[in-house]
Design a protein around this motif. Sequence first.
Motif, PDB file in Angstrom:
ATOM      1  N   ALA A   1      38.256  48.540  45.235  1.00 55.42           N
ATOM      2  CA  ALA A   1      39.409  47.811  44.712  1.00 55.42           C
ATOM      3  C   ALA A   1      39.829  46.750  45.715  1.00 55.42           C
ATOM      4  N   GLU A   2      40.444  45.681  45.199  1.00 55.44           N
ATOM      5  CA  GLU A   2      40.932  44.604  46.058  1.00 55.44           C
ATOM      6  C   GLU A   2      42.099  43.909  45.379  1.00 55.44           C
ATOM      7  N   VAL A   3      43.122  43.560  46.167  1.00 62.57           N
ATOM      8  CA  VAL A   3      44.246  42.758  45.691  1.00 62.57           C
ATOM      9  C   VAL A   3      44.410  41.590  46.653  1.00 62.57           C
ATOM     10  N   ALA A   4      44.925  40.467  46.136  1.00 60.62           N
ATOM     11  CA  ALA A   4      45.017  39.268  46.972  1.00 60.62           C
ATOM     12  C   ALA A   4      46.224  38.432  46.590  1.00 60.62           C
ATOM     13  N   TYR A   5      46.751  37.744  47.580  1.00 60.39           N
ATOM     14  CA  TYR A   5      47.771  36.712  47.375  1.00 60.39           C
ATOM     15  C   TYR A   5      47.175  35.404  47.874  1.00 60.39           C
ATOM     16  N   THR A   6      47.134  34.378  47.014  1.00 60.58           N
ATOM     17  CA  THR A   6      46.410  33.154  47.336  1.00 60.58           C
ATOM     18  C   THR A   6      47.241  31.916  47.030  1.00 60.58           C
ATOM     19  N   ASP A   7      46.627  30.766  47.301  1.00 63.56           N
ATOM     20  CA  ASP A   7      47.230  29.484  46.938  1.00 63.56           C
ATOM     21  C   ASP A   7      46.975  29.120  45.487  1.00 63.56           C
ATOM     22  N   GLY A   8      46.339  30.013  44.724  1.00 60.71           N
ATOM     23  CA  GLY A   8      46.030  29.758  43.325  1.00 60.71           C
ATOM     24  C   GLY A   8      44.546  29.561  43.112  1.00 60.71           C
ATOM     25  N   ALA A   9      44.105  29.791  41.897  1.00 60.02           N
ATOM     26  CA  ALA A   9      42.689  29.651  41.565  1.00 60.02           C
ATOM     27  C   ALA A   9      42.215  28.218  41.786  1.00 60.02           C
ATOM     28  N   ASN A  10      41.015  28.101  42.366  1.00 64.43           N
ATOM     29  CA  ASN A  10      40.387  26.793  42.586  1.00 64.43           C
ATOM     30  C   ASN A  10      41.299  25.859  43.385  1.00 64.43           C
ATOM     31  N   ALA A  11      41.913  26.375  44.436  1.00 63.25           N
ATOM     32  CA  ALA A  11      42.823  25.574  45.252  1.00 63.25           C
ATOM     33  C   ALA A  11      42.509  25.759  46.738  1.00 63.25           C
ATOM     34  N   PRO A  12      41.326  25.302  47.200  1.00 64.49           N
ATOM     35  CA  PRO A  12      40.965  25.482  48.607  1.00 64.49           C
ATOM     36  C   PRO A  12      41.599  24.426  49.508  1.00 64.49           C
TER      37      PRO A  12
ATOM     38  N   LEU B   1      34.141  25.736  33.527  1.00 69.17           N
ATOM     39  CA  LEU B   1      35.227  25.418  32.598  1.00 69.17           C
ATOM     40  C   LEU B   1      36.414  26.368  32.748  1.00 69.17           C
ATOM     41  N   PHE B   2      36.161  27.632  33.055  1.00 67.49           N
ATOM     42  CA  PHE B   2      37.258  28.590  33.166  1.00 67.49           C
ATOM     43  C   PHE B   2      37.830  28.674  34.579  1.00 67.49           C
ATOM     44  N   THR B   3      36.988  28.494  35.586  1.00 64.44           N
ATOM     45  CA  THR B   3      37.462  28.688  36.955  1.00 64.44           C
ATOM     46  C   THR B   3      37.477  27.401  37.769  1.00 64.44           C
ATOM     47  N   GLY B   4      36.968  26.299  37.226  1.00 58.56           N
ATOM     48  CA  GLY B   4      36.974  25.053  37.974  1.00 58.56           C
ATOM     49  C   GLY B   4      35.841  24.935  38.962  1.00 58.56           C
ATOM     50  N   GLY B   5      34.731  25.617  38.713  1.00 61.14           N
ATOM     51  CA  GLY B   5      33.578  25.490  39.596  1.00 61.14           C
ATOM     52  C   GLY B   5      33.415  26.707  40.482  1.00 61.14           C
ATOM     53  N   TYR B   6      33.207  26.473  41.766  1.00 64.75           N
ATOM     54  CA  TYR B   6      32.963  27.582  42.684  1.00 64.75           C
ATOM     55  C   TYR B   6      34.230  28.390  42.941  1.00 64.75           C
ATOM     56  N   ASN B   7      35.384  27.817  42.636  1.00 65.69           N
ATOM     57  CA  ASN B   7      36.651  28.544  42.660  1.00 65.69           C
ATOM     58  C   ASN B   7      36.966  29.127  44.037  1.00 65.69           C
ATOM     59  N   PHE B   8      36.782  28.323  45.078  1.00 68.37           N
ATOM     60  CA  PHE B   8      37.203  28.751  46.407  1.00 68.37           C
ATOM     61  C   PHE B   8      38.724  28.836  46.459  1.00 68.37           C
TER      62      PHE B   8
END
Length: 247
Positions: free
Chosen positions: A36-47, A10-17
């Motif tokens: 520590a880790e930082v990331a730039y992505t296409d957005g949560a749950n957006a594989p 419900l919060f992450t949309g499943g496996y959240n790849f």
Amino acid sequence: MAERTLINDLFTGGYNFVQGVSLGWDDGPKGLPFRAEVAYTDGANAPNQNFQDFPTTKANFGVAGRLEYLAFGKWGQYDDFTTVGTTDNMLVIGAGVDLTEAGTTGTLRHTVDVPDETGRLGLHGAYLGRSVEDRRIGRGAAATDVNAYDWRFIAQSAYLLNDRLEPFMRYDYIKFDRDGLAASVNENEVHEFTAGMNYYYKSHNAKLTIDFTYLPNGTPFADSGADILASDGEAEFLVRAQFQLLL
């Protein structure tokens, strides 16, 4: 447990790849007890998205970060929730954030979590929040944009009675912001109780899990991955059994 909590989907949309690029820092087993880790992505749950922006894709972009502190113990013990095969006590404090932008909607997810292993006892607690700016409610001319904050917490424990048998229990609570729900939703609070046992034939390589989950007032949202149906205001229970074999 046989499945993660209801909140995972419900919060992450499943496996959240996600897809993106990240930079991590780890000082090694004899260095500072931080990761520590930082990331730039296409957005949560957006594989598997292409280069286009929302609404063709699920989001415009996402940024995320996490920090973990090993108070005592070994990082290897942090890989699971059980004390099977471990001889040292362990305590880790972790915190993470994820900001995803999709059009004019911005979603900030954040968590603080603490796993602890003391002898044969394994404990885990976590708080998770989700702040959404300009969430679209409704359709067409009747649609409105609202700001909402949903939150939840989880507490679970497991105790290894011997080298094979491990009973466990878990409770998690979800509070949905009324402003972010459709008018047809009756219940905005979800309680999920889970209890069961693991039987380790050969550690995680051969393991039987049986658990029972009870939702006294149901949930307004289904989670097909965890076999939970939408049962807004109605009690729901399920029994799951799983055998894991790793060769």
